[in-house]
Design an enzyme around this catalytic site. Structure first.
Site, mmCIF file in Angstrom:
data_model
loop_
_atom_site.group_PDB
_atom_site.id
_atom_site.type_symbol
_atom_site.label_atom_id
_atom_site.label_comp_id
_atom_site.label_asym_id
_atom_site.label_seq_id
_atom_site.Cartn_x
_atom_site.Cartn_y
_atom_site.Cartn_z
ATOM 1 N N HIS A 130 0.796 -1.229 0.000
ATOM 2 C CA HIS A 130 0.000 0.000 0.000
ATOM 3 C C HIS A 130 0.827 1.276 0.000
ATOM 4 C CE1 HIS A 130 -3.930 -1.913 0.921
ATOM 5 N NE2 HIS A 130 -3.166 -2.828 1.484
ATOM 6 N N LYS A 159 -7.703 13.912 4.885
ATOM 7 C CA LYS A 159 -6.886 12.682 4.877
ATOM 8 C C LYS A 159 -5.816 12.859 5.946
ATOM 9 C CE LYS A 159 -6.320 13.583 0.346
ATOM 10 N NZ LYS A 159 -6.771 12.363 -0.287
ATOM 11 N N ARG A 160 -5.057 11.800 6.221
ATOM 12 C CA ARG A 160 -3.959 11.958 7.183
ATOM 13 C C ARG A 160 -3.062 13.127 6.769
ATOM 14 N NH1 ARG A 160 -2.895 8.119 11.191
ATOM 15 N NH2 ARG A 160 -1.131 9.464 11.626
ATOM 16 N N LYS A 196 1.067 14.539 0.903
ATOM 17 C CA LYS A 196 -0.320 14.842 0.530
ATOM 18 C C LYS A 196 -0.519 16.346 0.314
ATOM 19 C CE LYS A 196 -2.046 10.845 3.170
ATOM 20 N NZ LYS A 196 -2.753 9.955 2.235
ATOM 21 N N THR A 210 -8.490 6.664 -1.714
ATOM 22 C CA THR A 210 -9.864 6.156 -1.852
ATOM 23 C C THR A 210 -10.852 7.282 -1.581
ATOM 24 O OG1 THR A 210 -9.592 5.335 0.404
ATOM 25 C CG2 THR A 210 -9.479 3.710 -1.355
ATOM 26 N N LYS A 237 -14.609 8.506 -3.283
ATOM 27 C CA LYS A 237 -15.826 8.864 -2.533
ATOM 28 C C LYS A 237 -16.353 10.221 -2.971
ATOM 29 C CE LYS A 237 -13.860 6.153 1.176
ATOM 30 N NZ LYS A 237 -12.930 6.178 2.308
#
Ligand code: 26V
Length: 755
Positions: free
Chosen positions: A314, A494-495, A500, A601, A605
């Site tokens: 992952h 998100k984290r 990111k 993911t 969504k």
């Protein structure tokens, strides 16, 4: 009729209208148990075990009611007695047994496996405390323990127990289970969580996440991922991992024998999918059990296990690729260390001149992924791009040895939770337009017929508006946060991680703040919403949170800017918050540095809920762009190839980019007097210094392009008809990202279960 009124009278001796939300929750939990009792289980010869250190299952009530097909009925009956199902849902405590995407993926997979009628259970640990509860104090992230094991609970205690032999003592486990109900009562599977009776919350120091790390008997399953910034923390993680896999392996073998296996044929009965490397010790543990408990030779045991275990990778982030010093493993589980050494010897004998594929390296460090790749039969990435990167770059040496083991399984999400339960209005719209077949077979492409229907576009716009109002009400009620439901809702959840690039969006916020100060007023007000936790030991991530909270305060207190721009950081972002945020989003921020986000993911969504995506060519964004077409997504930034090359050649120059006149004043604003007046000097200076001198995850490389694109996106929003048409295309093309499709592919290519 479900007779809830009667049940309330019987159980609490009061009418529904007088019952508390907590009491109604208990009533509904019993109702689910009663209705699911008769559901079938799949008893096929072959069974899949999804072993994972995280299952981020979220609240279960509405999902279970929905999958049982009684959600609407319950909602109506409650409403008749003046009760709101949404308020009852708030009585449920969310189990936070995961960090982020990896744990939530596991939960979606359980839902799809049961819905497809496949024989497969999840196996993990029953942490007493989930990931910490995040609180903001003085614009800083702080930590509170997140207890979730309150009564009433979905967790059932069983009589199953196994002995786990550690080096210094042995422990008896206890198995707990949560039922996983497939949609339309297809089949019932289980999430099986192992625990220790001796574990005790008493060793937690005050209202904190600190505890005695050496007291293994009392702390083993106390917390998800305890801090591993020191030796004790490392050891505890190895204790947890070994405890988890030893139980999983014993359970799988016991059940295989019950179904008729003679162990030599174990691979016909059992397939174990390991979710990242955290459960990779299951390979030596299975070998240990076959050799010592079932008298099978070492060589045959290795061959058996090679056909049982499959591995999903992952991440390619170096820091997340697990490596443990062999002497730590020796201390925790000496028999496992000895088996790993034998496995390493086999590999060294076969590939003496290829040290990159050895299990134990020259520093006596065990590479968990290498065990999983050599001694499992399948290795998969989680998006097309990610799998290519694994094959071409990160795991190239292994791909050359085992080309046939490698395969891609692009992630997916369950539409039951991420559309039907969380966005009832959009669900009804889709049902009316194309019928309900998509509930089982997630094909939404027929919706494309509505693209030129003004009425449909209008309806879709109204649904988005209602979901914004719903979000605003929820935030007001539960977090005391006010947002403008008539603003553009732009979300980055998100984290918190540099790759990111929450900090890149923060630099855009600075740009926008300055533009508004200079009189460039946006036509529609903008609300930028962040959510996410930072790992306790990750300093720069804390600094990023601090910057955003400080900016938020600066803007809120500035009457020139606050009517036009608002920045909110939602405290303690979790699955429950996501269920309100995602349906309300106009814009989905998927802006990771290309090559770094394995799949994502959240991106799926948002798309499914009709947000338009601002995306780099990373992870599954690439597949989203291909499906919707460039005209229905906002892509930008350097390609994954370019980024990989920059890393390889060590050619990224943060300082050079910083001296660009369009960028320097934005970065320097981090240490401006305005921000320092509100924020903490140390946090602001450290982040500023990091960005201009290192910027390891390249926030500056795509910044200019990002700013220009953001301006274009907000401008496009003003044409609501075109905008909503694009949103419709996104919804219509989201079918590919159903986790039912993902699980079908796992089953066809890897698990091969009968349904
Ligand atoms: C590693 C570590 C190592 C240090 C301790 C804490 C910790 C926690 C988790 C991990 C593994 C991180 C891997 C991960 O979460 N990957 C995410 O998996 C998602 C599902 O496949 C995917 O969508 C995301 O892109 C990917 O980042």
């Amino acid at each position: 009729m479900l007779n809830l009124e009667e049940k309330a009278k019987k159980q609490f001796n009061k009418s529904l209208k007088d019952a508390s939300e907590q009491e109604i929750y208990k009533l509904l939990l019993d109702l689910v148990e009663e209705k699911s009792a008769a559901m079938p289980t799949n008893e096929s010869k072959r069974k899949m075990y999804y072993v994972s250190s995280e299952f981020l299952i979220g609240k279960l009530l509405s999902n279970n009611l929905l999958n049982l097909g009684i959600y609407d009925e319950v909602k109506e009956e409650l409403a008749k007695h003046g009760k709101s199902i949404e308020e009852v849902e708030e009585a449920e405590q969310e189990p936070s047994l995961g960090n982020g995407g990896l744990g939530r993926l596991a939960a979606c997979f359980l839902d799809s496996t049961a819905t497809l009628g496949l024989n497969g259970d999840g196996v993990g640990l029953n942490y007493h405390f989930g990931l910490f509860r995040q609180v903001f104090e003085n614009n800083q992230q702080n930590y509170r323990p997140d207890a979730w094991l309150a009564e009433p609970t979905w967790l059932n205690k069983t009589d199953t127990s196994f002995t786990v032999p550690f080096g210094k003592f042995t422990l008896e486990s206890k198995l707990y289970e949560i039922e996983v109900l497939g949609y339309q009562q297809k089949t019932k599977n289980k999430l099986r969580l192992f625990d220790l009776e001796s574990v005790s919350g008493d060793i937690i120091k005050e209202d904190s996440i600190h505890f005695d790390k050496e007291n293994i008997k009392e702390n083993l399953t106390l917390f998800l991922y305890p801090d591993d910034s020191d030796r004790q923390g490392y050891l505890l993680r190895i204790y947890q991992q070994y405890f988890m896999v030893s139980n999983a392996a014993q359970l799988a073998i016991q059940e295989a024998v019950e179904r008729g296996s003679n162990i030599h044929d174990l691979a016909e009965y059992v397939i174990i999918q390991i979710n990242d490397t955290h459960p990779a010790f299951i390979i030596p543990e299975l070998i240990r059990l076959l050799v010592y408990k079932h008298d099978i030779s070492f060589d045959e045991s290795v061959e058996i296990v090679k056909n049982v275990v499959a591995f999903t990778n992952h991440t390619i982030l170096a820091e997340a690729l697990e490596k443990w010093p062999i002497d730590y493993i020796q201390e925790v589980a000496p028999e496992i260390a000895a088996i790993i050494q034998r496995l390493d010897a086999l590999i060294k004998e076969e590939y003496p001149h290829n040290p990159a594929v050895h299990v134990i390296d020259g520093h006596q460090t065990v590479h968990m992924a290498h065990i999983a790749i050599h001694f499992g039969f399948s290795v998969n990435g989680v998006s097309a791009l990610h799998t290519e990167i694994l094959k071409e770059t990160e795991l190239k040496n292994f791909y050359e040895i085992y080309p046939n083991k490698f395969n891609n399984k692009t992630n997916g999400i369950t539409f039951r939770r991420w559309l039907m339960a969380s966005n009832p209005m959009l669900t009804e719209f889709i049902d009316q337009k194309i019928g309900t077949n998509w509930h089982q077979d997630a094909d939404l492409t027929k919706l494309l017929d509505e693209a030129n229907d003004e009425q449909s576009i209008q309806e879709l716009q109204e649904i988005k508006q209602s979901n914004k109002v719903r979000l605003a009400n929820h935030l007001e009620r539960t977090k005391d946060v006010s947002i403008n439901p008539n603003s553009i809702i732009d979300i980055h959840i998100k984290r918190i991680h540099e790759y990111k690039r929450q900090q890149m969006l923060a630099l855009y916020i600075i740009y926008k703040y300055k533009a508004i100060k200079d009189g460039h007023i946006p036509e529609t007000p903008i609300t930028i919403i962040y959510g996410g936790k930072a790992a306790p030991a990750y300093t720069i991530a804390q600094d990023i949170i601090h910057l955003i909270l400080t900016l938020s305060e600066l803007i809120a207190n500035d009457p020139d800017v606050s009517p036009h721009l608002q920045v909110e950081f939602i405290e303690n972002y979790n699955v429950g918050e996501a269920e309100y945020l995602i349906p309300a989003a106009d814009i989905s921020e998927q802006i990771s540095l290309a090559s770094k986000e394995a799949s994502g993911t959240g991106n799926m969504k948002f798309m499914l809920n009709g947000a338009l995506t601002v995306a780099t060519y990373d992870g599954a964004n690439v597949e989203i762009a291909e499906l919707v077409g460039e005209e229905n997504i906002y892509t930008f930034g350097k390609s994954s190839d370019e980024i990989v090359r920059l890393y390889e050649e060590d050619a990224y120059d943060a300082e050079g980019l910083y001296y660009n006149e369009k960028i320097k004043h934005l970065v320097d604003f981090i240490i401006s007097d305005e921000l320092k007046a509100i924020g903490n000097q140390e946090n602001l200076h450290r982040l500023h210094h990091d960005i201009i001198s290192k910027d390891y995850f390249m926030a500056l490389i795509d910044l200019e392009e990002f700013i220009n694109l953001k301006e274009e996106v907000y401008e496009d929003y003003e044409n609501q008809e075109d905008w909503t048409r694009k949103a419709l295309v996104n919804i219509a093309k989201a079918g590919f990202f159903s986790s039912d499709r993902t699980i079908e592919q796992y089953n066809d290519d890897i698990w091969k279960l009968e349904n």
